[in-house]
Design a protein around this motif. Structure first.
Motif, short mmCIF file in Angstrom:
data_model
loop_
_atom_site.label_atom_id
_atom_site.label_comp_id
_atom_site.label_asym_id
_atom_site.label_seq_id
_atom_site.Cartn_x
_atom_site.Cartn_y
_atom_site.Cartn_z
N ASP A 5 80.86 30.20 -34.10
CA ASP A 5 81.19 28.78 -34.01
C ASP A 5 79.97 27.90 -33.74
OD1 ASP A 5 83.83 29.28 -34.48
OD2 ASP A 5 84.34 29.47 -32.35
N VAL A 6 78.88 28.49 -33.27
CA VAL A 6 77.69 27.70 -32.95
C VAL A 6 77.12 27.02 -34.19
CG1 VAL A 6 75.33 27.80 -32.06
CG2 VAL A 6 77.15 29.12 -30.95
N PRO A 7 76.84 27.74 -35.28
CA PRO A 7 76.33 27.04 -36.47
C PRO A 7 77.33 26.06 -37.05
CG PRO A 7 76.85 29.33 -36.98
CD PRO A 7 76.92 29.19 -35.50
N CYS A 8 78.62 26.36 -36.91
CA CYS A 8 79.66 25.44 -37.39
C CYS A 8 79.54 24.09 -36.68
CB CYS A 8 81.03 26.06 -37.18
SG CYS A 8 82.39 24.99 -37.68
N ARG A 9 79.39 24.15 -35.34
CA ARG A 9 79.25 22.91 -34.57
C ARG A 9 77.98 22.17 -34.96
NH1 ARG A 9 76.40 23.10 -30.24
NH2 ARG A 9 76.99 25.23 -29.71
N LYS A 10 76.89 22.89 -35.10
CA LYS A 10 75.63 22.26 -35.47
C LYS A 10 75.74 21.60 -36.84
CE LYS A 10 72.71 25.45 -32.78
NZ LYS A 10 72.16 24.47 -31.84
N ARG A 11 76.41 22.28 -37.77
CA ARG A 11 76.56 21.72 -39.12
C ARG A 11 77.40 20.45 -39.10
NH1 ARG A 11 78.86 26.23 -42.84
NH2 ARG A 11 78.57 24.60 -44.44
N LYS A 12 78.39 20.40 -38.22
CA LYS A 12 79.20 19.19 -38.11
C LYS A 12 78.36 18.01 -37.63
CE LYS A 12 83.81 21.17 -37.35
NZ LYS A 12 84.99 21.18 -36.46
N VAL A 13 77.52 18.25 -36.63
CA VAL A 13 76.64 17.19 -36.13
C VAL A 13 75.70 16.73 -37.25
CG1 VAL A 13 74.81 16.61 -34.50
CG2 VAL A 13 76.77 17.98 -33.74
N LEU A 14 75.14 17.68 -37.99
CA LEU A 14 74.21 17.33 -39.07
C LEU A 14 74.92 16.57 -40.19
CD1 LEU A 14 72.08 20.59 -39.30
CD2 LEU A 14 71.44 18.41 -38.27
N HIS A 15 76.18 16.92 -40.44
CA HIS A 15 76.95 16.19 -41.44
C HIS A 15 77.14 14.73 -41.01
CE1 HIS A 15 79.92 15.37 -44.55
NE2 HIS A 15 80.71 14.87 -43.61
N LEU A 16 77.45 14.54 -39.74
CA LEU A 16 77.62 13.17 -39.23
C LEU A 16 76.31 12.40 -39.34
CD1 LEU A 16 79.62 12.08 -36.13
CD2 LEU A 16 77.36 11.14 -36.51
N VAL A 17 75.20 13.04 -38.99
CA VAL A 17 73.89 12.38 -39.08
C VAL A 17 73.56 12.02 -40.52
CG1 VAL A 17 71.41 12.65 -38.69
CG2 VAL A 17 73.03 13.48 -36.97
N SER A 18 73.87 12.93 -41.45
CA SER A 18 73.60 12.66 -42.87
C SER A 18 74.39 11.44 -43.35
CB SER A 18 73.97 13.88 -43.71
OG SER A 18 73.16 14.98 -43.39
N GLN A 19 75.66 11.36 -42.94
CA GLN A 19 76.48 10.20 -43.32
C GLN A 19 75.94 8.92 -42.69
OE1 GLN A 19 78.07 11.91 -45.90
NE2 GLN A 19 79.58 10.34 -45.47
N TRP A 20 75.46 9.03 -41.49
CA TRP A 20 74.88 7.88 -40.78
C TRP A 20 73.66 7.36 -41.54
CZ3 TRP A 20 71.93 8.27 -35.49
CH2 TRP A 20 71.76 7.00 -34.94
N ILE A 21 72.77 8.27 -41.92
CA ILE A 21 71.57 7.87 -42.66
C ILE A 21 71.95 7.25 -44.00
CG2 ILE A 21 69.46 8.72 -43.79
CD1 ILE A 21 69.34 10.91 -41.65
N ALA A 22 72.91 7.87 -44.69
CA ALA A 22 73.32 7.37 -46.00
C ALA A 22 73.93 5.98 -45.90
CB ALA A 22 74.32 8.33 -46.64
#
Length: 619
Positions: A177-194
């Motif tokens: 679940d650790v990489p899953c959580r990290k990927r969720k945060v990165l997805h949110l950051v990517s949407q924020w930048i976009a």
């Protein structure tokens, strides 16, 4: 969180086992006070960990009115931290395995909560499929559009770093679940930048955050190779094109790769260092006390560049003119050709005038001389469709530059938000100037016959603006023709042919404010994008939502209000779904483009009325 009723198949082994693994339990409640006696089972997460402290979260049901509506209140230490409401799903949320039940058609949406809990709920809701379900996508977009209302950018950055780097998440966490959580945060950051694009370059907190999160991903990608996909996506968003393999991020090679990536990233963060020099504003160069030429120019424009445009506009030789900065105290300063013509301090303390070099007074366009007649003759010789196209091209360039966030700043930060609403202010200013331009052109025309032609021409231009889906200029032109100083010209309006009066009456009906501008809203809804809305009305809608609803309820963020505002702001996105094609611009019409881009207006209603009474005295 789930809700089971007595008619449901409670014997779903997979669900029960999953709940048991998550250290959860069932709570059974009887609703004896209701006519329909039901048993409601609420999935209670009693061990939700808080990264800052070890506290337990208690879920309670505030109300269950019927089978379809439930409000869930989340408490921590006897204090409400999140309120959720159950709604029916609209999006294609695929069930976890095989066929789903009716329960999968329902979701909990945020009503209110603390910023931290709203973010936590959002990250829990995200899944790593290619397409998010509609409710989660909307929640993510609402949050990113409106977070500045209830938390600073620094607060958001710190919260995201905590979620990314947390040792535990929702109690004991399995390693998978650790990489899953990290990927969720990165997805949110990517949407924020976009979503924010260049805006993040201008905030020091976000720049430092992006450096840190990027460094963390580089540190983690060797241990969790699955993050490589997110890393490449991150690099793509940040404008990095170098390909990498997992082996590059091994401990032996990581430092070299990290150094290389930081050098690339610094370039991305610094490429907008001269943003103020390239920023464009409307520079008003006054010809007289109450009339000016509006020049859209870069902040770095010189006096020579501005003067060249003004000289062409008023049809005077550039060498006979000079730009003079006049302070409100009366102090005058002649600008040299290489001086910067635009100064924010000047805007607050004075104006720029154009003077004749051989005279101490300003030019006077009000006299019925050859110059004012030529001005009317110039527009009468222009093709109305092409002129409307140039108006659309100019307005579209302004409208397309508006960031959705500008509407949020305009609504919530009425004072001191100028630097965050530059593009929005330009379009609003343009709408006002087009309205004044229509009145100015008509009232500067002293000949009745030519004035009738001008009114007919503006009616046709308004109709073309509507056909081209430029409702901003359409409204401005109709309002200009309805200005009191123009509408009182009875001799002029009497000579307007019946078919033009009928056309104008039809156009006017679209601007009818009754029933909350129903006529305009219905017509605009039917128009396909790309299209330009009447911005003052869109801002009125956002302001109405803001002033009619509290931003905080019982110390919780009223997220329902922010959703309504974000939904209205998303109108901009819908209008810009497609882009106007390049073939929309008329062929090689330099004079026409210059005419439309640099409008000559009289900004004093008193001066306009004096002109109106001069050309058609009161009987």
């Amino acid at each position: 969180m789930c809700k089971l009723q007595e008619r449901d198949d409670i014997g779903r082994i997979e669900l029960v086992q999953k709940l048991a693994r998550e250290n959860c339990q069932f709570l059974q409640t009887d609703k004896k006070e209701q006519e329909k006696s039901e048993h409601v089972l609420i999935h209670q997460s009693l061990q939700r960990a808080n990264t800052a402290r070890n506290s337990e979260a208690e879920f309670t049901v505030l109300s269950v009115l019927d089978e379809e509506v439930a409000t869930v209140q989340v408490k921590e230490q006897e204090r409400n931290v999140l309120v959720l409401k159950k709604v029916q799903c609209c999006g294609p949320a695929p069930p976890a395995g095989g066929s789903g039940s009716a329960e999968s058609d329902w979701r909990y949406v945020v009503v209110s909560g603390t910023p931290e809990k709203i973010l936590e709920h959002l990250l829990n809701d995200l899944h790593l499929e290619e397409v998010q379900d509609k409710e989660t996508e909307t929640l993510l977009d609402d949050f990113l559009l409106t977070y500045t209302v209830f938390m600073t950018t620094d607060d958001l950055c710190q919260a995201l770093l905590r979620h990314y780097s947390a040792k535990k998440y929702q109690g004991k966490e399995e390693n998978s679940d650790v990489p899953c959580r990290k990927r969720k945060v990165l997805h949110l950051v990517s949407q924020w930048i976009a979503l924010y694009k260049d805006w993040l370059h201008e905030d020091e907190h976000s720049k430092m955050f992006l450096k840190t999160i990027y460094r963390n991903v580089l540190d983690d990608v060797y241990e969790y190779p699955i993050l490589e996909k997110e890393l490449k996506e991150f690099q793509k968003i940040l404008g990095m094109h170098r390909r990498h393999t997992v082996d590059e991020y091994s401990p032996q090679r990581k430092n070299k790769a990290l150094f290389h990536q930081f050098s690339l990233k610094e370039n991305w963060l610094q490429h907008r260092g001269t943003v103020t020099e390239t920023e464009e504003i409307f520079c008003h160069v006054y010809i007289t006390e109450h009339s000016y030429v509006s020049v859209k120019a870069k902040v770095s424009s010189t006096a020579h560049e501005i003067l060249k445009v003004v000289a062409e506009k008023i049809q005077h030789a550039e060498e006979d003119l000079a730009l003079v900065a006049v302070a409100f105290s009366g102090e005058k300063h002649e600008l040299q050709p290489n001086d910067l013509a635009i100064s924010k301090s000047l805007e607050a303390s004075g104006r720029i005038y154009v003077y004749r070099k051989d005279l101490a007074d300003t030019l006077n366009p009000f006299a019925e001389n050859e110059e004012s007649q030529q001005r009317s003759m110039r527009i009468l010789g222009m093709n109305t469709w092409d002129l409307a196209l140039e108006l659309m091209n100019f307005d579209w360039s302004l409208f397309n530059s508006i960031h959705e966030q500008e509407l949020i700043y305009f609504t919530f930060s009425r004072q001191g938000s100028g630097e965050h609403t530059v593009n929005l202010s330009l379009l609003l200013q343009r709408c006002n100037e087009v309205q004044l331009w229509v009145a100015t052109e008509i009232l500067l025309c002293g000949q009745l016959g030519k004035r009738v032609q001008l009114v007919k021409k503006f009616i046709k231009i308004a109709a073309h603006c509507k056909a081209q889906r430029n409702l901003n200029s359409f409204f401005a032109i109709v309002m200009g023709l309805n200005t009191a100083s123009v509408s009182r010209l009875s001799q002029t309006w009497e000579k307007i042919p019946g078919k033009f009066k009928k056309l104008f009456s039809e156009l006017e009906s679209l601007t009818d404010p009754s029933l909350n501008h129903k006529a305009y809203r219905d017509a605009f809804k039917k128009m396909k994008p790309p299209k330009i809305p009447f911005m003052p009305l869109l801002l009125k809608d956002v302001t109405f939502i803001h002033e009619g609803n509290k931003t905080f309820l019982d110390n919780l963020v009223n997220f329902e209000k922010l959703h309504m505002i974000a939904d209205t702001v998303r109108t901009l996105r819908h209008c810009r779904t497609n882009q106007f094609g390049g073939d929309m611009s008329p062929k090689e019409h330099h004079e026409l483009k210059s005419y439309v881009n640099h409008l000559y207006v009289i900004d004093s209603q008193q001066a306009l009325f004096e002109l109106s009474h001069r050309i058609e005295p009161r009987v």
